[in-house]
Design a protein around this motif. Structure first.
Motif, PDB file in Angstrom:
ATOM      1  N   ASP A 259       0.848  -1.188   0.000  1.00 54.82           N
ATOM      2  CA  ASP A 259       0.000   0.000   0.000  1.00 54.82           C
ATOM      3  C   ASP A 259       0.889   1.245   0.000  1.00 54.82           C
ATOM      4  O   ASP A 259       2.101   1.157  -0.142  1.00 54.82           O
ATOM      5  CB  ASP A 259      -0.948  -0.002   1.214  1.00 54.82           C
ATOM      6  CG  ASP A 259      -0.198  -0.139   2.530  1.00 54.82           C
ATOM      7  OD1 ASP A 259       1.059  -0.082   2.509  1.00 54.82           O
ATOM      8  OD2 ASP A 259      -0.843  -0.309   3.571  1.00 54.82           O
ATOM      9  N   GLY A 260       0.284   2.388   0.152  1.00 56.74           N
ATOM     10  CA  GLY A 260       1.058   3.618   0.194  1.00 56.74           C
ATOM     11  C   GLY A 260       1.427   4.110  -1.191  1.00 56.74           C
ATOM     12  O   GLY A 260       0.859   3.698  -2.207  1.00 56.74           O
ATOM     13  N   GLU A 261       2.396   5.001  -1.236  1.00 57.36           N
ATOM     14  CA  GLU A 261       2.804   5.641  -2.479  1.00 57.36           C
ATOM     15  C   GLU A 261       4.178   5.148  -2.929  1.00 57.36           C
ATOM     16  O   GLU A 261       5.031   4.800  -2.109  1.00 57.36           O
ATOM     17  CB  GLU A 261       2.862   7.168  -2.293  1.00 57.36           C
ATOM     18  CG  GLU A 261       1.550   7.795  -1.835  1.00 57.36           C
ATOM     19  CD  GLU A 261       0.444   7.642  -2.867  1.00 57.36           C
ATOM     20  OE1 GLU A 261       0.761   7.696  -4.075  1.00 57.36           O
ATOM     21  OE2 GLU A 261      -0.718   7.470  -2.472  1.00 57.36           O
ATOM     22  N   LEU A 262       4.386   5.148  -4.248  1.00 56.91           N
ATOM     23  CA  LEU A 262       5.676   4.815  -4.826  1.00 56.91           C
ATOM     24  C   LEU A 262       6.319   6.125  -5.288  1.00 56.91           C
ATOM     25  O   LEU A 262       5.858   6.745  -6.240  1.00 56.91           O
ATOM     26  CB  LEU A 262       5.498   3.860  -6.006  1.00 56.91           C
ATOM     27  CG  LEU A 262       6.771   3.401  -6.733  1.00 56.91           C
ATOM     28  CD1 LEU A 262       7.651   2.581  -5.786  1.00 56.91           C
ATOM     29  CD2 LEU A 262       6.409   2.581  -7.962  1.00 56.91           C
ATOM     30  N   ALA A 263       7.369   6.552  -4.598  1.00 56.29           N
ATOM     31  CA  ALA A 263       7.994   7.839  -4.894  1.00 56.29           C
ATOM     32  C   ALA A 263       9.361   7.626  -5.539  1.00 56.29           C
ATOM     33  O   ALA A 263      10.138   6.764  -5.113  1.00 56.29           O
ATOM     34  CB  ALA A 263       8.152   8.655  -3.616  1.00 56.29           C
ATOM     35  N   VAL A 264       9.639   8.417  -6.584  1.00 55.33           N
ATOM     36  CA  VAL A 264      10.930   8.344  -7.260  1.00 55.33           C
ATOM     37  C   VAL A 264      11.386   9.762  -7.602  1.00 55.33           C
ATOM     38  O   VAL A 264      10.571  10.683  -7.688  1.00 55.33           O
ATOM     39  CB  VAL A 264      10.852   7.514  -8.558  1.00 55.33           C
ATOM     40  CG1 VAL A 264      10.519   6.062  -8.245  1.00 55.33           C
ATOM     41  CG2 VAL A 264       9.845   8.102  -9.533  1.00 55.33           C
TER      42      VAL A 264
END
Length: 334
Positions: A259-264
């Protein structure tokens, strides 16, 4: 009269429960399978608080078939994974990408009485697969989800000259190493600990690097940069740490459900033409080919074994939940 079976299900309290269920008569396109083995997947943990039969990495023997079934016969050894049915009419099905069918019936969303932690299960003929003779049921079961999950990006996006990085050497990672190495590519493994170095190298990895407490991965000293990065760990990673290790136009495949966000990093992604691609299990065609490839090339599962009993299921689930499972779990009625 329907087929009576034993099933192991989740519950609202999260307790694994055993129950008896009578399957209705088979529809024309359905197959009743006597389950012999089931792999256990991290996804199964998500449904322990749902009133449904658990498990979706199954191997069994065909017990009986519906009137229209033609691809399998009684006595055949078959396997199945996440989906049970796809529509065959949408644009994804028509172009052979049936693993993205928006109408599919899959584990956790439909057919709640048809999990693999059961003595019998009734499946649609469409998503059943014959198991090659030289592939044991114990090795085949985890290939029905875990294996097909890592197989898909490898077979679709990796060339023999690529260097493939694999992050995490658990249930997915140890299969990804084998598939990739046996495809002829250079495999580079990134692990949080030293404990699996020898096993990773024996499975086919060329290089092994420990990343725990390393804030600058450019100091790891890898010999050449990576073309494809396969994320097999369930731990949430800071993908930016791996950016210095990637070649331009490299592809990153996060494979575990989270879950949550995928940050790049925004600019570095654009400047270097990096691709971040989601990927699900294999199409029916590629699932068949994954089994054949594994059988032909000796891809084998490292598994902890448990009996298909209430105590056995509880023990396996607890070990998986606590992060103590070494690679994969397989339960059997043997």
């Amino acid at each position: 009269m329907g087929l009576e079976c034993i099933q192991f299900s989740g519950s609202l309290s999260g307790e694994i429960v055993q129950k008896t269920f009578v399957h209705p008569e088979l529809a024309a396109d359905e197959v009743a399978v006597k389950v012999t083995h089931s792999g256990l997947c991290g996804t199964d943990l998500h449904y322990t608080t749902t009133e449904m039969v658990l498990g979706h990495e199954a191997i069994g023997v065909v017990h009986s078939i519906g009137s229209d079934v033609s691809s399998v016969k009684v006595g055949d050894r078959v396997g199945w994974g996440y989906p049970n049915w796809t529509c065959g009419r949408c644009e994804w099905c028509l172009q052979g990408e049936d693993n993205y069918c928006p109408n599919w019936r899959i584990y956790g969303l439909a057919d709640f009485e048809q999990g693999s932690l059961s003595s019998f299960s009734v499946r649609k003929e469409q998503w059943l697969f014959k198991i090659p003779e030289c592939l044991s049921s114990e090795d085949a079961a985890p290939l029905m989800c875990g294996g097909s999950t890592v197989w898909t990006p490898l077979v679709n996006h990796v060339k023999p000259y690529h260097r493939v990085g694999i992050v995490g050497i658990g249930g997915l990672g140890h299969l990804a190493i084998q598939f990739a190495a046996k495809m002829g590519v250079e495999v580079v493994v990134f692990s949080a600990t030293e404990s699996k170095r020898d096993e990773a190298l024996k499975l086919g990895a060329k290089e092994f690097y420990i990343t725990q407490n390393i804030d600058d991965h450019s100091t790891l000293g890898i010999t050449e940069n990576i073309d494809r990065l396969i994320i097999c760990t369930s731990a949430k990673l800071n993908l930016a740490l791996f950016y210095p290790l990637l070649n331009p136009q490299a592809m990153i495949f996060p494979l575990t459900a989270s879950d949550g966000e995928l940050a790049v990093p925004y600019f570095a992604t654009v400047r270097n033409g990096l691709h971040i691609s989601g990927s699900v299990i294999a199409t029916r065609f590629m699932q068949k080919k994954a089994l054949e490839f594994a059988a032909r090339n000796g891809v084998r599962v490292i598994a902890e074994k448990f009996p298909m009993t209430l105590d056995g299921v509880k023990a396996a689930m607890a070990r998986l939940k606590d992060g103590k499972m070494r690679y994969r779990a397989v339960l059997s009625w043997d």
